[in-house]
Design a protein around this motif. Structure first.
Motif, PDB file in Angstrom:
ATOM      1  N   GLN A   2     -18.384   0.836  18.109  1.00 12.26           N
ATOM      2  CA  GLN A   2     -17.045  -0.551  17.251  1.00 12.26           C
ATOM      3  C   GLN A   2     -17.504  -0.124  15.121  1.00 12.26           C
ATOM      4  N   VAL A   3     -16.334   0.522  15.042  1.00 13.14           N
ATOM      5  CA  VAL A   3     -16.520  -0.029  13.449  1.00 13.14           C
ATOM      6  C   VAL A   3     -15.813  -1.759  13.486  1.00 13.14           C
ATOM      7  N   PHE A   4     -17.066  -2.658  12.542  1.00 12.27           N
ATOM      8  CA  PHE A   4     -16.571  -3.468  12.680  1.00 12.27           C
ATOM      9  C   PHE A   4     -16.940  -4.300  11.271  1.00 12.27           C
ATOM     10  N   GLY A   5     -15.275  -4.298  10.339  1.00 19.69           N
ATOM     11  CA  GLY A   5     -15.573  -4.708   9.362  1.00 19.69           C
ATOM     12  C   GLY A   5     -15.932  -6.467   9.366  1.00 19.69           C
ATOM     13  N   VAL A   6     -16.521  -7.091   8.242  1.00 18.98           N
ATOM     14  CA  VAL A   6     -16.805  -8.228   7.690  1.00 18.98           C
ATOM     15  C   VAL A   6     -16.098  -7.920   5.894  1.00 18.98           C
ATOM     16  N   VAL A   7     -14.950  -8.196   5.815  1.00 22.26           N
ATOM     17  CA  VAL A   7     -14.511  -8.869   4.449  1.00 22.26           C
ATOM     18  C   VAL A   7     -14.669 -10.507   4.056  1.00 22.26           C
ATOM     19  N   GLY A   8     -14.784 -10.667   2.937  1.00 19.77           N
ATOM     20  CA  GLY A   8     -14.307 -11.740   2.327  1.00 19.77           C
ATOM     21  C   GLY A   8     -15.007 -12.278   0.696  1.00 19.77           C
ATOM     22  N   CYS A  51     -24.067  -1.268   6.933  1.00 22.24           N
ATOM     23  CA  CYS A  51     -23.583  -1.080   4.936  1.00 22.24           C
ATOM     24  C   CYS A  51     -23.152  -2.201   4.427  1.00 22.24           C
ATOM     25  N   ASP A  52     -23.471  -2.760   3.197  1.00 18.78           N
ATOM     26  CA  ASP A  52     -23.671  -3.251   2.667  1.00 18.78           C
ATOM     27  C   ASP A  52     -23.292  -3.017   1.493  1.00 18.78           C
ATOM     28  N   GLU A  53     -21.620  -3.148   1.035  1.00 16.60           N
ATOM     29  CA  GLU A  53     -20.714  -2.941   0.273  1.00 16.60           C
ATOM     30  C   GLU A  53     -21.782  -1.229  -0.163  1.00 16.60           C
ATOM     31  N   ALA A  54     -21.177  -0.645   0.711  1.00 21.97           N
ATOM     32  CA  ALA A  54     -21.881   0.692   0.592  1.00 21.97           C
ATOM     33  C   ALA A  54     -20.957   1.639  -0.141  1.00 21.97           C
ATOM     34  N   LEU A  65     -20.091  -2.834   8.186  1.00 25.24           N
ATOM     35  CA  LEU A  65     -19.706  -2.532   7.306  1.00 25.24           C
ATOM     36  C   LEU A  65     -18.905  -3.701   5.804  1.00 25.24           C
ATOM     37  N   ILE A  66     -19.801  -4.356   5.529  1.00 20.76           N
ATOM     38  CA  ILE A  66     -19.161  -5.775   4.612  1.00 20.76           C
ATOM     39  C   ILE A  66     -18.596  -4.812   3.605  1.00 20.76           C
ATOM     40  N   THR A  67     -17.567  -5.456   3.013  1.00 21.01           N
ATOM     41  CA  THR A  67     -17.160  -5.290   1.495  1.00 21.01           C
ATOM     42  C   THR A  67     -15.825  -6.365   1.571  1.00 21.01           C
ATOM     43  N   HIS A  68     -15.365  -6.565   0.229  1.00 22.54           N
ATOM     44  CA  HIS A  68     -14.597  -6.858  -0.564  1.00 22.54           C
ATOM     45  C   HIS A  68     -13.607  -6.027  -0.550  1.00 22.54           C
ATOM     46  N   GLN A  69     -13.080  -4.505   0.197  1.00 26.34           N
ATOM     47  CA  GLN A  69     -12.554  -3.999  -0.696  1.00 26.34           C
ATOM     48  C   GLN A  69     -11.159  -3.569   1.239  1.00 26.34           C
ATOM     49  N   MET A  70      -9.960  -4.738   1.182  1.00 27.71           N
ATOM     50  CA  MET A  70      -9.657  -4.473   2.321  1.00 27.71           C
ATOM     51  C   MET A  70      -8.639  -2.637   2.399  1.00 27.71           C
ATOM     52  N   ARG A 114      -8.892   1.738   6.595  1.00 28.44           N
ATOM     53  CA  ARG A 114      -8.875   3.470   6.058  1.00 28.44           C
ATOM     54  C   ARG A 114      -9.958   3.585   7.926  1.00 28.44           C
ATOM     55  N   VAL A 115     -11.488   2.363   8.132  1.00 29.76           N
ATOM     56  CA  VAL A 115     -12.169   3.155   8.723  1.00 29.76           C
ATOM     57  C   VAL A 115     -12.714   1.797  10.012  1.00 29.76           C
ATOM     58  N   CYS A 116     -11.894   0.265   9.979  1.00 29.94           N
ATOM     59  CA  CYS A 116     -12.779  -0.821  10.872  1.00 29.94           C
ATOM     60  C   CYS A 116     -11.975  -0.513  12.108  1.00 29.94           C
ATOM     61  N   ASP A 117     -12.390  -0.100  13.758  1.00 27.33           N
ATOM     62  CA  ASP A 117     -11.753  -1.447  14.366  1.00 27.33           C
ATOM     63  C   ASP A 117     -11.056  -2.440  14.816  1.00 27.33           C
ATOM     64  N   ARG A 118     -12.484  -2.718  14.218  1.00 28.35           N
ATOM     65  CA  ARG A 118     -11.725  -4.293  14.485  1.00 28.35           C
ATOM     66  C   ARG A 118     -12.437  -4.879  12.710  1.00 28.35           C
ATOM     67  N   VAL A 119     -12.097  -6.322  12.561  1.00 30.68           N
ATOM     68  CA  VAL A 119     -12.249  -6.886  11.158  1.00 30.68           C
ATOM     69  C   VAL A 119     -12.483  -8.316  11.679  1.00 30.68           C
ATOM     70  N   ALA A 120     -13.831  -9.205  10.902  1.00 34.21           N
ATOM     71  CA  ALA A 120     -13.248 -10.590  10.503  1.00 34.21           C
ATOM     72  C   ALA A 120     -13.545 -10.417   8.960  1.00 34.21           C
ATOM     73  N   VAL A 121     -12.601 -12.351   8.662  1.00 39.64           N
ATOM     74  CA  VAL A 121     -12.684 -12.391   7.022  1.00 39.64           C
ATOM     75  C   VAL A 121     -13.386 -13.496   7.056  1.00 39.64           C
TER      76      VAL A 121
END
Ligand code: ATP
Length: 332
Positions: A32-38, A164-167, A196-201, A206-213
């Motif tokens: 998976q490509v897993f995003g963590v946003v906040g 990926c830390d805010e890559a 992948l962690i990011t603050h950019q939705m 673009r790339v994440c299958d799943r996301v946690a907020v």
């Protein structure tokens, strides 16, 4: 592939104690490509750094594959980290070394034979379009090229997981796009699991299958990217999404129309079908489109619009649309 169970991290400073992660449970599937946003301070960096134990939690367990990372002794942890590559916002390259030496570095640390190091480095530089820059130093490269070097170095030991830390946070939009396409390719071609962690939705879209907020060290929402983006539940997700769209969220209170307001969501090929006009014609209802967009979430098309049904049987229109797989939500 990755599992966090009750992961808690507290920092102590002169100002007192700060809970950066508060009993986090999270599962990332293999491939998976897993995003963590906040927002800033939510705990994203701390979370991703517990996965390779750059941060050790105060409580809870972290598993990568079938190994409990939080239980490993130093030698075993070093070995486990070979399976977990990491890239950073500011690239963290060794500025005194050439590009090829940067990529070779993790292999040299492992004491791999010279022939193998050279072959693997050459392969990675070619794969990432960096062959012509092999003898240069990081200062001679653009941000996008430096991040490619970061990715090549992270892949050197053949990891199963890439953190990926805010890559892409230090990159312009075009270069961000290029790096995201590359991550997408690596995920699909190598089956690499990416967190992948990011603050950019937009990055998540673009790339994440799943996301946690994340908010204040807790997961406030988690799910498939399309579900979270199209039907966000938590206020923080809603406001981050609205900002990503230039602050343009629909405000029913300033729209001078009557009738029944509804938010319609079309997914997949239905996005391009004239469902709304077919249904309106068949039940004899009029509609005004008050807002709308068609876009893609990880390549899957969707359309979302707010309409006002007037002059006919709005209930029948809603029922007919729902039957056809359109998600209809009330708007207030
Ligand atoms: N080494 C540290 N010592 C003390 N407090 C820390 C440390 N690292 C992080 N924190 C605090 O923990 C909380 C979470 O920080 P973290 O960097 O994980 O958040 P973040 O979501 O990644 O934010 P940002 O996007 O700003 O990097 C913040 O309140 C931060 O100030």
């Amino acid at each position: 592939m990755i599992r966090l169970e009750g992961v808690t991290k507290r920092y102590r400073s002169a100002a007192g104690e700060r809970v950066a992660l508060d009993a986090i449970d999270l599962t990332v599937g293999r491939g998976q490509v897993f995003g963590v946003v906040g927002r800033s301070g939510a705990g994203k960096s701390t979370l991703v750094r517990t996965i390779n134990r750059l941060e050790t939690p105060n409580a809870g367990k972290v598993f990568v594959g079938d190994q409990e990372i939080t239980a490993l002794k130093p030698a075993a942890l070093r070995a486990a980290r070979r399976r977990i590559g990491m890239i950073f916002q500011h690239f963290n390259l060794l500025n005194a070394k050439t590009i090829e030496e940067n990529v070779a570095f993790p292999l040299r640390l492992e004491g791999r034979p010279d022939v193998e190091v050279r072959a693997r480095t050459t392969e990675l530089l070619a794969r990432l379009g960096l062959a012509e820059h092999a003898k240069k130093h990081p200062a001679q490269l653009s941000g996008g090229q430096k991040q490619r070097v970061g990715i090549a170095r992270a892949l050197a030991c053949g990891p199963e997981v890439l953190l990926c830390d805010e890559a892409t946070s230090a990159l312009d939009p075009e270069t961000t796009d290029e790096i995201l396409s590359l991550l997408d390719e690596l995920n699909r071609e190598l089956g690499l699991t990416i967190v992948l962690i990011t603050h950019q939705m937009e990055v998540v879209r673009r790339v994440c299958d799943r996301v946690a907020v994340l908010k204040d060290g807790r997961v406030v929402e988690e799910g498939a990217t399309a579900d979270v983006f199209l039907h966000p539940k938590s206020p923080v997700t809603r406001s981050m999404l609205a900002e990503g769209e230039g602050g343009e969220s629909f405000d029913a209170s300033i729209v001078p129309v009557g009738g029944r307001l509804a938010k319609l969501t079309f997914r997949g090929t239905a996005t391009y079908e004239p469902e709304l006009s077919r249904v309106a014609r068949s039940v004899g209802v009029d509609y005004s489109i008050l807002s709308g967009r068609i876009s893609r979430i990880r390549g899957e098309p969707y359309g979302q619009m707010v309409v006002a049904f007037t002059g006919g049987d709005a209930e029948a229109a809603v029922a007919r649309l729902s039957e056809r797989g359109v998600v209809v939500e009330a708007v207030s």
